[in-house]
Scaffold this active site. Structure first.
Site, PDB file in Angstrom:
ATOM      1  CG  HIS A  57      -1.654  -0.950   1.517  1.00  0.00           C
ATOM      2  ND1 HIS A  57      -2.596  -1.710   0.521  1.00  0.00           N
ATOM      3  CD2 HIS A  57      -1.792  -2.133   2.474  1.00  0.00           C
ATOM      4  CE1 HIS A  57      -3.074  -2.742   0.955  1.00  0.00           C
ATOM      5  NE2 HIS A  57      -2.728  -3.142   1.849  1.00  0.00           N
ATOM      6  CG  HIS A 219      -6.256  -5.894   1.489  1.00  0.00           C
ATOM      7  ND1 HIS A 219      -7.030  -5.322   2.248  1.00  0.00           N
ATOM      8  CD2 HIS A 219      -4.993  -6.200   2.244  1.00  0.00           C
ATOM      9  CE1 HIS A 219      -6.310  -4.797   3.274  1.00  0.00           C
ATOM     10  NE2 HIS A 219      -5.179  -5.200   3.403  1.00  0.00           N
TER      11      HIS A 219
END
Length: 333
Positions: A57, A219
């Site tokens: 991320h 995700h």
């Protein structure tokens, strides 16, 4: 799978080695267990802010370690929660004597492991509080969560709480402010492409050339629904309308508007989305008092965007404008 890596099992370690080499002036990185901490120790009497989550991320969370934001961050393996011992060691390393505030995205593994680490730190006599982010309006439950996912609001919360901590706010005050921010922000995202986790070697889901996924998670989770690909203005409306109606935001209020890239979207496209998102906010009678545009909480190489709106007042605007000096976010210094 085409990626600039050496071996899937070495991705996180080698990325941290790169961060250490690139930002040795402001970061210190521990490799056993993995965590990132400010090179300048937390000032005595200042509450330490600690966050973390799966890698993939970037720049979240390690890129936000520094003056005005986090004191430490724990990177897990790609899309995998860090372990309690990482969080425990990071909390100990960051503690300046005034306690630790954990900023936790609402994913089952993160919540459980941060809770365990908090108990371990309390056993050491360190005061700990936690603030959750669960701002994603797309779903109530997902592959990784019970309840809503924590997404873009996390970036804004880390900035705002980081500024408040630098100004000397105590642990109870930071906890209360974090809960207020949590209740005042909403987000939603979409994807034009899936992403590929290195150790899996295949996309997280499949999209036809003429399809996009609306309501995705960070995700690589599939979204709320799959629809034919649309123009940027239509995409902005698909994201903004659920965000603004969920809280709901009311005419006359001020907001911080954040248009985020998911990792594979060029900035020129994000500004096109921001243009329409700001126009939609204005039509709802909202004043966009501050903005952030760029890729700050990503999903590897996913092409797509998310929008976050946070209701704000003069107090939050003052914290937003306060100096920040991290590898990924810097102003006022």
């Amino acid at each position: 799978m085409k990626k600039l890596i050496n071996a899937p099992e070495d991705v996180v370690r080698e990325a941290l080695e790169g961060m250490q080499a690139a930002h040795a002036d402001r970061l210190r990185i521990c490799f056993d267990p993995f965590y990132v901490v400010r090179k300048d120790a937390t000032a005595k009497g200042k509450v330490a802010l600690v966050s973390g989550g799966g890698s993939g991320h970037e720049p979240m969370h390690g890129g936000f370690v520094g003056y005005g934001m986090l004191d430490a961050a724990c990177p897990g393996h790609v899309f995998t929660s860090p372990t309690p011992d990482q969080m425990y060691e990071a909390g100990k390393a960051a503690n300046g004597g005034a306690g630790v505030l954990q900023i936790v995205k609402n994913y089952t593994g993160d919540v459980m492991n941060f809770d365990m680490a908090a108990d371990m730190l309390r056993d050491e006599g360190i005061a700990v509080e936690s603030v959750l982010t669960d701002d994603d309006v797309a779903v109530e439950d997902s592959l990784y969560t019970a309840g809503r996912r924590g997404v873009g609001l996390t970036v804004l919360m880390e900035k705002l709480l980081g500024a408040a901590a630098e100004k000397g706010m105590d642990l109870a005050g930071l906890k209360a402010l974090g809960d207020r921010i949590r209740a005042s922000g909403r987000s939603m995202g979409m994807a034009l492409t899936p992403c590929t986790v290195p150790h899996l070697g295949k996309p997280s889901f499949e999209l036809a050339e003429n399809e996009m996924e609306v309501g995705i998670g960070i995700h690589g989770e599939p979204g709320r629904h799959r629809v034919p690909i649309a123009k940027a203005d239509e995409v902005a409306a698909m994201l903004m309308e659920p965000v603004l109606s969920d809280l709901p935001f009311k005419a006359g209020e001020s907001i911080i508007l954040f248009v985020n890239g998911m990792g594979g979207t060029p900035l020129i496209e994000l500004y096109i989305v921001y243009r329409k998102a700001a126009e939609i906010a204005a039509k709802h009678g909202l004043t966009v008092s501050r903005s952030l545009v760029g890729s700050y909480i990503t999903s590897l190489e996913m092409a797509g965007t998310s929008v976050t709106a946070l209701r704000c007042d003069d107090t939050l605007l003052g914290l937003w404008d306060a100096p920040v000096n991290t590898p990924a976010l810097r102003w006022g210094v």
